[in-house]
Each structure stands twice: as C-alpha cells, then as structure tokens.
Design an enzyme around this catalytic site. Structure first.
Site, PDB file in Angstrom:
ATOM      1  N   SER A 148      -6.181   1.377  -4.859  1.00 18.40           N
ATOM      2  CA  SER A 148      -6.315   2.810  -5.138  1.00 18.40           C
ATOM      3  C   SER A 148      -5.755   3.718  -4.055  1.00 18.40           C
ATOM      4  O   SER A 148      -5.564   4.917  -4.296  1.00 18.40           O
ATOM      5  CB  SER A 148      -7.796   3.154  -5.373  1.00 18.40           C
ATOM      6  N   VAL A 149      -5.492   3.200  -2.872  1.00 17.16           N
ATOM      7  CA  VAL A 149      -4.871   4.028  -1.833  1.00 17.16           C
ATOM      8  C   VAL A 149      -3.519   4.557  -2.316  1.00 17.16           C
ATOM      9  O   VAL A 149      -3.098   5.661  -1.957  1.00 17.16           O
ATOM     10  CB  VAL A 149      -4.725   3.224  -0.520  1.00 17.16           C
TER      11      VAL A 149
END
Length: 736
Positions: free
Chosen positions: A312-313
C-alpha cells in the site's frame, strides 16, 4: 701434376675454412643483434634486477568519517607476516629441490603459529606472484614469537613487517554502510574493500603505493638508496550522523527481537538535501571479524539491494499522479465498491468493506478498490510515466555498491490487470531507498533530491577532490505535494497509523504497507508471511526527516504496517526530532505552551511588584534601631537577586553587607560553575523523548546546571514541563 692437385686441395681447404669463418662470424653478429638490439630491454631489466632490490611501501588507507568528523573506519599499524613466493621457486631444475625442501620446512615450523595446516601453508607459498600476506593483524606477543622462530630456524622467504591495516572503532555500527576489507579473489594476496564505501571508494581510499630501491654489489650489500614516497589515501566524509545511526540500529534491533522477524531495516533521509542521516540493517555484522560461515546474508545491505513488493505504500504514487493530472482532489468522493472490485477474471478485495468515501479518507483507510479506480482514471501510460519519474525501475545512484533498480515491467508488457496490481503495490518491486526518495519528493514540495551518502572527499593534503552536488528534479507540482501531505497526515490522525504515531507536540505524515510475500512453492501470495512497512516524514508542516521502516516476516498475529512498523517509525522520529532540536509544530501544543509561558510571566511580574512593596514598607516603618538591619536585609535581597545566588548551603545573613554577600557567593563551595541569572518568567520546555543534544541546548539556553543519568532518550525531567524556572533550579534528566 701433383703440384697442381695439391694447389687445388689447398684452395678447397681455404674456401671451406673461409666459409666456416664467415658462417661463424655471421652467427656471432646475429647473436649480438639478438642480445644487444632485440633483447636489449630484457637483459637491462635482468641486470637491474640483479644489481638492485625494490621494496614496495604501502600507503595509509584514508579514514571514513561521519558528518561531524567522527571516525567510522581508520588505519592503524599492525604487524603482518609476509612471504616472497619467488624465494621458494626456481626455474633452474637443479636448485628447485632445495627450494622445495625449504618450503616444506617453513610450512612445518610456521603452520602451528599461523593457525593453518601444513598443506594450506605450502599451497600459499607456491607460486610466483611475489609478496603474499599470510596473516594480518598479529598481536605483539605472537609477532615477537614468529620473529624469534624465523631467526632461530634460519627461515628465508618469510618476514614480519609493520603496515597500516583497517580498524573499525565502532564494531558493527554502520557496518552495512562502511563495509569491510578482505582478500580480492581475483588477485590473491591483494587486500581491498569488499562491501560498502570500502569497496565503492576503494581507489580513493587506498592511495598510491611507494617504493624503496636499493643498489647492491656482488656480495648483495647495499650501497645506494632511492625512495618514492607513498601517497596516503583520501578522507571520505559521509552524511551519516553517528549518534542517530546508533539509536536507529538499537531501535530496529529491538523491533527485530520483539517481533521475531527475519530482518529489520530503516532509513532516515533529509528531504531538502537528499542526505542519508542513518541507514540500518538488522541483523548486522562486525567488520573487524572475518566473515563466518552462513553470515553472508547479514553482510548484504538489504536496504538498497533487496527489491520487494511495497504494497500500500505505492498508493502514494497512485494518488499523487491523479492529483497532478487533475483527475482528483482530496475532497473528491470515490466509490469503494463495498470492498470489492473485479478486473478481468480477478477479484480484488479490501480488508474492510467501504462505500463512498472522500479521497482523503479512502487513502487514510488504505482502500485497494479506490486506489485501483484512481490509477485507471489516468491510464496505463501516464501512470507508468509517473512511476519512472519518481525513480522506480532505476537505481538512485547512491555511492554504495550492489544497489538494485527493482522491477518495473515496461508498460507495453503489462497484462490486463497490471495497472490494478501496480496501483496497490503488487507486480512491482522496489528498494527501501527508492521508497525513501519518493517520500522525500513529497516532503520537499515535489522536488526529488538524489539520495547520497558521501558529503565530500578530501585528499591527504586537505585538497577537496569531490563535493556532493545531488541532482534536483521536479516530479510533481508544489500544489500536488501539499495535497499529498494532507492525505499522508490523515493516515496518522485518523487512518491506519492513528494508534501508533504519538509525537507530543509534532505533526507527522506517512503511509502504512502490509505486502504479502510470494510463496516460492505455490507461486501465490502467502497468507502468513508479510513485510510490514511505514514510510513518512516529520514534522508534517515543515519536514526535516523522511523515515522508512520495514520488517521482514514478523511472527505473531500483529503483522500490519500500522501495528509493527509504525511504532518503530514513531520512536525513530522522537529520537531525530530531539537530537536535532527541531521545535514543535503542532498548533495546539504551541498555543498551550505560549499561554503557559504568558501565565508565568504575569505571575512573576506580580511577585516582583509585591517584593518591592514589602521592602518599601519596611524602610518606611523602620526605627533607628532597625533601620540599619532593614537596609542590610533589603540590600542582601537585591544583591542575591542580581547575582543569581541560589542553591543549598547559601545563607544570607541580615548583618552582612552586600559586598560581602557577593564575595561569599563567589567563593561558595559548589562543583557547578555559576551561571548567568535566568530570565524572569522562563518556563521549562518539554524535552521528554529527545536526545542529549536537545537537553544540552535547552539547559544551556535556560542557564541551568545539568545532571543526567542513563543514556538514550529522555524519559523523566525536573523541572517538569511548563513550570517556571526559579533561582537554584537544576536540570535533572533521566535517559533510557
């Protein structure tokens, strides 16, 4: 007839002799041409070799320093044992047996002292490469013992020699950055850098070797000497802050032990300059020790060399691209599809089912569905362009070896669901350093500063050979960077990191990531192996530090980036903010501190006014018998206040004149030197969670004597935060 025949025979003999003499002379001439012309250089060199001897002198390897000049690697003088392989070998078959016998004798006598087998030592002594280091860094006792054995047994071809060798005064601290020295497998006997800066800067660090040449006569006695001095290696100054590096390593090692992860990694970067302030890998290694069996993985700098799926970064880039393209605003509502979206034959889910959310909340809650919709709104090619603009798929160019560029498949090779996968950090591999550079771009208002770890390189004479000039490149607009900062701050205040990031007085921004590892047996994402991470910056309003943390396969139920990596980010941020004395930026905290300071300033003014009034009343009502005493008391009070007399043991008598009070205060037995008086209404700031640097600065500004215990970061302080500083107070601080 006979006379004629005799004359003919004589002529034939004469002709034969003449021809033979001619052939002989031609042979001699050819040989002379061969020796004097064609082989002239060869025999001149052989003559010089027989008449002279050369001894190579090593240059002192240059030091590696942190940004403040503290030593990370230095060269010190040690004894080493060398062997001249040529002394044990001879092309003359007659002399070879004698030399082989000497080689065996040397191996039998020295192998026990050198800690190696006879076979191994014989192998090292065999060859013709010249001088070979057999054992480096001999301790003085062992060195003397070997010298005595060599002399007693008349061993030739081996000797103990003093030379500069590498030493790492901090042992494992910053080992992944500094690297280590070892034997070059391509050049047996040659020592060089094997990793880190020792390898990448080897040519600058090693300097230029010198040479001592001696003339010798037929009896091998020297009668002349010429010397070319060695040039010592250059000094490499890094961007690393050693105290911060030490604390970061301790924090990630502690996280590794608590989570039972396979590894833990962290980077602290200055977004305005691209300087790496700390880069840590756990577990680590000690470069002063030889590599051990199975230790190879620990000696890799995985923060720059290990590509992994970021999870998700990567949504940070997804949303930034959409903002830059004008396809999205923080307030734009997105349909999260109740936590589910279908791309081709693939169904992608969220961890929680969400309906319609503003973009800022969709990002804060890390919705996969919304991130995919955002990426699809800008298209494959434009999304790919932003990925490359942020630096993915390319090396950052940091001055360290073994950096990888990660994996970013060219857009023309994307599958039907590739844009969806990459938008949520799958089907793409990045390094931790690339993630740090991406966060640094947003923190630096859209300008990407090239990450670097060398500040400057200076020659031994002080001449600067290299000074960092990192590339600065705008990736997104300042407006887009501001919008992304708002989204990243929402992650901390009300999103996936809201329970983990608690920085008293400071704002923070960042993004969690909990990517799954691919199971090599099935080729599918594992349901039990994760790489939780958190990437962000502090303070959010004026970023000073970008901090990225990642753990590899933590064990237990807690495996999310918000619960495993974010707390480590929080502790590193506390340390960095305190050590570099960054003022708090949270508006509520600053307002409360200002109100508290104003309150005590007002109170101090009231007390000063009341004190003056009491003295005036005493003087007005004084009788002749008490007038002198009151005057002395008033004078003593005024003098005490003026010179800042405070603390135990100081007793101001009413009968002592002001001059005597001053004299007594100056001679009072007190181990702490007298400081200047504190300003009226000064308030003690909150230094909890900070390091020694912040404590020293705060106490110095307040002119308070300082007493400390422990080390690390401040956990307790006196005076307590917000209280008014009075004469006699001391700054008592407990570190942990």
């Amino acid at each position: 007839m006979r006379a004629k025949q005799s004359a003919n025979n004589m002529s034939k003999r004469t002709l034969t002799i003449t021809l033979l003499l001619g052939v002989w002379m031609i042979g001699i001439i050819v040989r002379l041409i061969w020796l004097q012309v064609l082989r002239h250089d060869h025999y001149v060199a052989r003559a010089a070799q027989n008449q002279t001897s050369q001894i190579e002198t090593l240059a002192t390897r240059g030091p590696i320093l942190d940004r403040n000049g503290k030593e990370l690697a230095v060269s010190v003088i040690f004894d080493s044992i060398f062997a001249d392989q040529k002394m044990f070998n001879d092309k003359d078959a007659k002399r070879l047996p004698e030399k082989q016998k000497q080689r065996l004798k040397t191996a039998q006598i020295l192998s026990p002292l050198l800690g190696m087998s006879e076979v191994e030592l014989v192998k090292k002594l065999t060859g013709d490469s010249g001088y070979l280091r057999l054992t480096p860094k001999l301790d003085p006792e062992k060195s003397q013992e070997i010298k005595d054995v060599i002399q007693k047994n008349h061993l030739w071809g081996v000797a103990v020699q003093r030379e500069p060798q590498r030493f790492y005064p901090n042992d494992s601290l910053a080992a992944a950055i500094v690297g280590y020295m070892g034997e070059d497998p391509r050049q047996p006997g040659q020592i060089g850098g094997q990793a880190g800066l020792e390898k990448s800067q080897n040519n600058r660090l090693e300097g230029t070797r010198g040479e001592i040449e001696r003339d010798r006569d037929g009896k091998n006695q020297s009668f002349g000497r010429r010397e070319i001095s060695a040039v010592n290696g250059a000094q490499v100054m890094t961007t690393i802050d050693l105290p911060l590096q030490h604390k970061v390593e301790l924090l990630i090692l502690n996280a590794l032990q608590i989570s039972h992860a396979k590894g833990a990694y962290a980077i602290v970067l200055d977004p305005a300059t691209g300087e790496i302030l700390a880069l840590a890998n756990a577990p680590g290694f000690n470069p002063n020790e030889r590599p051990k069996s199975g230790e190879g993985e620990a000696r890799h700098n995985r923060a720059i060399s290990w590509p992994y799926e970021p999870g998700s970064v990567m949504k940070t880039v997804t949303y930034a691209a959409a903002f830059e393209e004008g396809a999205l605003q923080p307030s734009t509502t997105l349909n999260c599809g109740n936590g589910e979206i279908t791309i081709g034959k693939r169904v992608i889910h969220d961890t929680h089912a969400y309906g319609v959310l503003p973009a800022v909340d969709a990002f804060a809650k890390s919705s996969n569905v919304c991130a995919i919709r955002v990426a699809m709104s800008i298209g494959k090619q434009r999304f790919y362009d932003y990925l490359t603009a942020f630096g993915f798929g390319h090396k950052t160019g940091i001055e360290l070896p073994a950096e990888t560029r990660g994996i970013l498949t060219p857009v023309e090779k994307w599958n039907g669901d590739s844009i969806a996968s990459i938008a949520i950090g799958q089907e793409v591999s990045v390094t931790l350093l690339q993630v740090a550079a991406t966060m640094g771009t947003i923190a630096n208002k859209g300008v990407r500063m090239q990450p670097h770890i060398i500040k400057q390189v200076a020659a031994a004479d002080g001449n600067v050979l290299y000074k960092a000039q990192p590339e600065a490149r705008r990736v997104i607009s300042e407006q887009t960077a501001q919008k992304m900062s708002e989204l990243l701050e929402a992650v901390v205040t009300r999103g996936t990191a809201r329970h983990a990031i608690q920085l008293n007085g400071y704002t923070a921004a960042g993004k969690t990531g909990t990517p799954q590892k691919v199971d090599p047996k099935t080729g599918k994402y594992s349901q039990s192996k994760f790489m939780p991470s958190f990437a962000g910056f502090v303070p959010a309003t004026d970023p000073k530090f970008v901090i990225v943390v990642m753990l590899d396969e933590p064990q237990g139920a807690a495996h999310q980036g918000g619960s495993v990596a974010a707390p480590v980010f929080n502790m590193i941020a506390q340390t960095a903010l305190g050590d570099f004395v960054v003022p708090p930026d949270a508006k509520g905290f600053r307002d409360a501190l200002t109100a508290l300071s104003n309150k005590y300033e007002s109170k101090a003014a009231e007390e000063d006014s009341r004190e003056t009034e009491v003295i005036a009343q005493a003087q007005a009502t004084a009788t002749p018998q008490t007038e002198g005493r009151a005057a002395n008391q008033a004078g003593a009070q005024v003098t005490t206040k003026a010179v800042g007399i405070a603390g135990p043991g100081i007793n101001v008598s009413a009968n002592i004149a002001p001059s005597e009070v001053t004299k007594r205060s100056q001679t009072q037995a007190n181990p702490t030197p007298m400081l200047q008086p504190v300003a009226a209404g000064s308030v003690m700031p909150d230094i909890r969670g900070r390091g020694m640097r912040a404590v020293i600065q705060a106490c110095t500004q307040l002119n308070l004597p300082m007493k400390t215990s422990g080390n690390g970061i401040v956990v307790r302080q006196l005076p307590v935060p917000g209280t008014r500083i009075r004469p006699g107070d001391e700054c008592k601080v407990e570190f942990q």
